[in-house]
Scaffold this active site. Structure first.
Site, short mmCIF file in Angstrom:
data_model
loop_
_atom_site.label_atom_id
_atom_site.label_comp_id
_atom_site.label_asym_id
_atom_site.label_seq_id
_atom_site.Cartn_x
_atom_site.Cartn_y
_atom_site.Cartn_z
N ASP A 174 41.25 32.03 40.38
CA ASP A 174 42.93 32.69 40.54
C ASP A 174 43.86 32.17 42.08
OD1 ASP A 174 41.25 33.99 39.32
OD2 ASP A 174 42.22 35.48 39.00
N GLU B 134 31.48 40.93 44.47
CA GLU B 134 31.66 40.11 43.92
C GLU B 134 31.68 38.97 43.85
OE1 GLU B 134 35.77 41.31 43.26
OE2 GLU B 134 36.90 39.91 41.80
C1 GLC Z 1 39.00 37.16 39.00
C2 GLC Z 1 38.32 36.00 39.25
C3 GLC Z 1 38.04 35.46 37.53
C4 GLC Z 1 37.13 36.26 37.73
C5 GLC Z 1 37.85 38.26 37.38
C6 GLC Z 1 37.03 39.02 36.79
O1 GLC Z 1 40.17 37.31 38.65
O2 GLC Z 1 39.09 34.78 39.48
O3 GLC Z 1 37.46 33.88 37.48
O4 GLC Z 1 36.71 36.58 36.24
O5 GLC Z 1 38.30 38.23 38.46
O6 GLC Z 1 35.46 38.97 37.83
#
Ligand code: GLC
Length: 449
Positions: free
Chosen positions: A181, A414
């Site tokens: 992101d 995460e």
């Molecule tokens: C964040 C990450 C993305 C992922 C999401 C849910 O937005 O950048 O890659 O899919 O989280 O985990």
């Protein structure tokens, strides 16, 4: 590589139980997972791909159901959204269903609200992995037959709607579609995009309230994200129309690697099942060639995304640039340069674990902040598979074990700090806890031992 320091493997069964527990706990309606209960309360696209990989190690039916549920959100034009809002509850997430208004889009499912952007197409190679894990299962074979045309349709969407110059490389129009992101890759471009704040809808962020704001994107970045979504929404998320006007038009490394590796999976599965694979083979040949030539940033010695508006590479070294190894794209020369880069990182005096999401020798490297440096589980999985594919076994093992060790020390978070000295003093990892793809990747990688 000596495994002595990884003695935790002695009780890896405890950690594997924990990982299974997390996947089960993150399950909703018995048919899909949320990435993390607190931070991401819906079904995410590529997260679910990895979730299926994890389930495949203890509950194959559940693995299949995860993918099936994900594809219940596929649009009629083939697009697979990055979020499916199965739950009607307001769960404090922006941008939620009321923002995207997929119900107004002709091709979108009528009863299931979704987002209007996509994410890296991992589904082909995940399906192939399921098949390799359970080659004897007739139920899985039927499932592969059922999924094959759906994944094919997704790829067809990319080649017809997202490749306006017919190059064999597909573009994304939003940083979130890259799966990375707020990677520094997008920083300059995001800075250059002018946003008239008064033209934006009022919105409230939740991400920086639920997680440490120093680990999340800035407000100004968020305005640009909303601006790009507004643009796409006005054009009913039409890939070709967006290509006419979007200031953000990127042929991304990870996105195209995933597509190419999934093409390869479709070709292999299609051969086993006697499907017509002529079209995929054509896409594949063109895409591999285009990727190897156009996304190779010679001056950097790595692959880099291509900015179609500025007509140049985004000249930064980051994790997506290593993912073409997984798809068999680099030639020997390119592969050995990628290996050298990895060796530089692992042998540096800063003592990094592999594989940081961003160039640790760049001044904008930020080992704590989201995509600006931390180690991400699913990225390590992709890079690990790629290094193995090219026979770089030592590096592959390091990428794998560094991740396993981090989870063991810091929990199923995460993302993680790549600096060894710092991470070893931390009480836990970064971002969301009890994270679905962290658990899933852990299950897959430890199953090999
Ligand atoms: C964040 C990450 C993305 C992922 C999401 C849910 O937005 O950048 O890659 O899919 O989280 O985990």
């Amino acid at each position: 590589m000596s495994l002595g320091k990884y003695s935790f493997l002695n009780d890896s069964s405890i950690q594997r139980n924990r990982a299974q527990f997390i996947l089960n706990q993150n399950t909703r309606d018995e048919r899909y997972t949320v990435p993390s209960a607190n931070l991401y309360p819906y079904q995410w696209n590529w997260d679910s791909g990895f979730a299926a990989l994890g389930f495949a190690h203890f509950d194959l039916r559940r693995a299949m159901l995860e993918i099936k549920t994900l594809f219940s959100g596929q649009w009629e034009n083939g697009m697979l959204p990055h979020i499916l809002f199965h739950s009607k509850k307001r769960e404090g997430y922006f941008p939620g269903p009321a923002y995207w208004r997929s119900d107004l889009v002709q091709h979108a499912p009528k009863t299931l609200p979704t987002s209007g952007i996509s994410q890296p197409p991992v589904h082909g190679f995940i399906l192939e992995r399921l098949y390799k894990l359970h080659p004897q299962s007739e139920e899985l074979k039927d499932f592969v037959r059922y999924m094959f045309p759906k994944i094919l349709k997704l790829h067809e969407y990319y080649y017809t709607q997202r490749d306006p110059l017919k190059e064999g490389l597909v573009y994304i129009f939003h940083p979130w579609a890259s799966g990375r992101d707020n990677s520094p890759l997008w920083d300059d471009l995001v800075k250059r995009i002018e946003v008239d704040k008064s033209a934006l809808p009022a919105y409230e962020r939740f991400d920086n309230k639920k997680a440490d704001p120093s680990e999340r994107p800035s407000d100004r970045d968020y305005d640009v994200y909303v601006y790009l979504m507004e643009m796409a929404k006005k054009l009913a998320y039409d890939g070709l129309a967006i290509a006419q006007s979007s200031p953000f038009m990127i042929q991304d490394t990870l996105f195209n690697s995933a597509l190419i590796r999934s093409n390869e999976a479709l070709i292999q599965l299609g051969q086993v099942l006697g499907k017509d694979i002529g079209q995929v083979q054509e896409w594949q040949e063109e895409s591999k060639r285009a990727y190897q030539q156009k996304l190779w940033a010679k001056e950097l010695g790595v692959f880099a995304p291509y900015d179609m508006r500025a007509e140049k590479h985004i000249g930064l070294k980051e994790i997506g640039g290593y993912t073409p190894l997984f798809s068999g794209i680099p030639n020997d020369h390119q592969a050995s340069l990628l290996k050298q880069e990895i060796a530089k990182i692992s042998s540096s005096k800063h003592e990094f674990r592999l594989m940081p999401s961003f160039d640790p020798f760049d001044e904008i490297f930020d080992p704590k902040r989201y995509w600006k440096g931390p180690i991400w589980p699913q990225m390590n999985w992709l890079v690990y598979q790629g290094l193995k594919r090219y026979g770089f076994d030592l590096e592959a093992q390091q990428v794998k074990w560094d991740f396993l060790e981090l989870v063991d020390k810091l929990g199923f978070y995460e993302y993680f700090d790549p600096r060894k000295k710092v991470a070893d003093q931390l009480p836990h990892g970064y971002g969301g806890d009890k994270f679905t793809w962290t658990a899933a990747v852990f299950l897959d990688l430890t199953a090999e031992e």
